[in-house]
Scaffold this active site. Structure first.
Site, PDB file in Angstrom:
ATOM      1  N   GLY A 266      -1.792   7.284   1.618  1.00 49.35           N
ATOM      2  CA  GLY A 266      -1.219   8.383   2.391  1.00 49.35           C
ATOM      3  C   GLY A 266      -0.174   7.943   3.388  1.00 49.35           C
ATOM      4  O   GLY A 266       0.940   8.483   3.442  1.00 49.35           O
TER       5      GLY A 266
ATOM      6  N   GLY B 101       0.812  -1.210   0.000  1.00 60.33           N
ATOM      7  CA  GLY B 101       0.000   0.000   0.000  1.00 60.33           C
ATOM      8  C   GLY B 101       0.845   1.259   0.000  1.00 60.33           C
ATOM      9  O   GLY B 101       0.485   2.264   0.616  1.00 60.33           O
TER      10      GLY B 101
ATOM     11  N   TYR C 133     -14.802  -3.715   9.613  1.00 59.12           N
ATOM     12  CA  TYR C 133     -13.450  -3.159   9.613  1.00 59.12           C
ATOM     13  C   TYR C 133     -12.811  -3.309  10.987  1.00 59.12           C
ATOM     14  O   TYR C 133     -11.645  -3.713  11.108  1.00 59.12           O
ATOM     15  CB  TYR C 133     -13.524  -1.693   9.205  1.00 59.12           C
ATOM     16  CG  TYR C 133     -12.208  -0.947   9.206  1.00 59.12           C
ATOM     17  CD1 TYR C 133     -11.284  -1.124   8.178  1.00 59.12           C
ATOM     18  CD2 TYR C 133     -11.899  -0.041  10.224  1.00 59.12           C
ATOM     19  CE1 TYR C 133     -10.080  -0.424   8.165  1.00 59.12           C
ATOM     20  CE2 TYR C 133     -10.710   0.659  10.219  1.00 59.12           C
ATOM     21  CZ  TYR C 133      -9.808   0.465   9.194  1.00 59.12           C
ATOM     22  OH  TYR C 133      -8.623   1.159   9.193  1.00 59.12           O
TER      23      TYR C 133
END
Length: 241
Positions: free
Chosen positions: A15, A11, A149
């Site tokens: 950010g 990833g 999640y």
């Protein structure tokens, strides 16, 4: 002896992943930079580190695909650290979340990190390496409207603690960082009023910056943290303690 260090960042185009890549690159790490679709972000990392003469190897794949783990593993020659930052949240009432989304969340945040770690452990054991999973504050406390999640991130933390006990005798450290609200593009789905409401709940009065998470990851990979394993480093501005 070759003291070149290699880190795999899953990833790297996100950010937190991008900030971590830039931080480690400036510290001299050679980087495997995984991304799914945002090739531009990875190119920006490579260009930003060009003057540092850092070796950067882009790795493109969709972690939801069955062959993803094989593709990544076969691209890795040497590895000292594994940093898993990949993932997206799933927001909504539990009864409104599809079975496909539930399976994707579990695969992206739990199944694939486990399988990737399993395959790369021989190389990490050989180098007495380190592993850091970027979990979440919700993996520690749980969050309404983010139940799946939260469950996946909680499982990630439990896996980290168990693995740390298993590989500790071999000199490998395994830890998690658990950010609160990080000021990334993922916050774009919230209105200004919703964002302000969250800020007001945080004692430090602001969101976390990606470079602050990157700094924590850097510390956990450093020699100063070689006696830290099985730990969740909370980065939430005092929001939950």
């Amino acid at each position: 002896m070759n003291d070149q260090k290699f880190a795999l960042i899953l990833g790297a185009s996100g950010g937190i992943g991008k900030a971590t890549a830039l931080r480690l690159g400036k510290e001299g790490w050679s980087l495997y930079l995984h991304y799914h679709q945002n090739e531009e972000a990875v190119i920006e990392i490579i260009n930003a580190l060009k003057d540092e003469q850092i070796e950067c190897i882009p790795l493109q794949c969709d972690l939801l695909e069955e062959e993803a783990i094989e593709k990544i593993v076969h691209s890795i020659f040497s590895i000292d650290s594994l940093i898993y930052t990949s993932g997206t949240s799933s927001y909504g009432l539990l009864q409104d979340i599809s079975q496909t989304e539930i399976k994707n969340q579990m695969k992206l945040h739990l199944e694939q990190p486990i399988l990737l770690t399993q395959r790369l452990l021989p190389k990490l054991l050989q180098r007495k390496g380190s592993i850091v999973y970027v979990s979440s504050i919700w993996g520690e406390t749980g969050a309404s409207f983010e139940t799946v999640y939260s469950a996946a991130k909680g499982g990630q933390i439990a896996f980290m603690k168990a693995l740390a006990k298993e590989v500790g005798p071999s000199g490998v450290t395994v830890n998690c960082v658990a950010p609160g609200v990080v000021n990334t593009t993922m916050m774009g789905s919230f209105s200004e009023d919703e964002r302000q409401s969250m800020v007001e709940e945080i004692p430090l009065g602001r969101f976390c910056h990606p470079h602050e998470v990157a700094g924590s990851v850097s510390f956990l990979l450093s020699k100063d943290a070689k006696y830290i394993t099985g730990h969740v480093l909370s980065i939430n501005g005092g929001w939950h303690m």
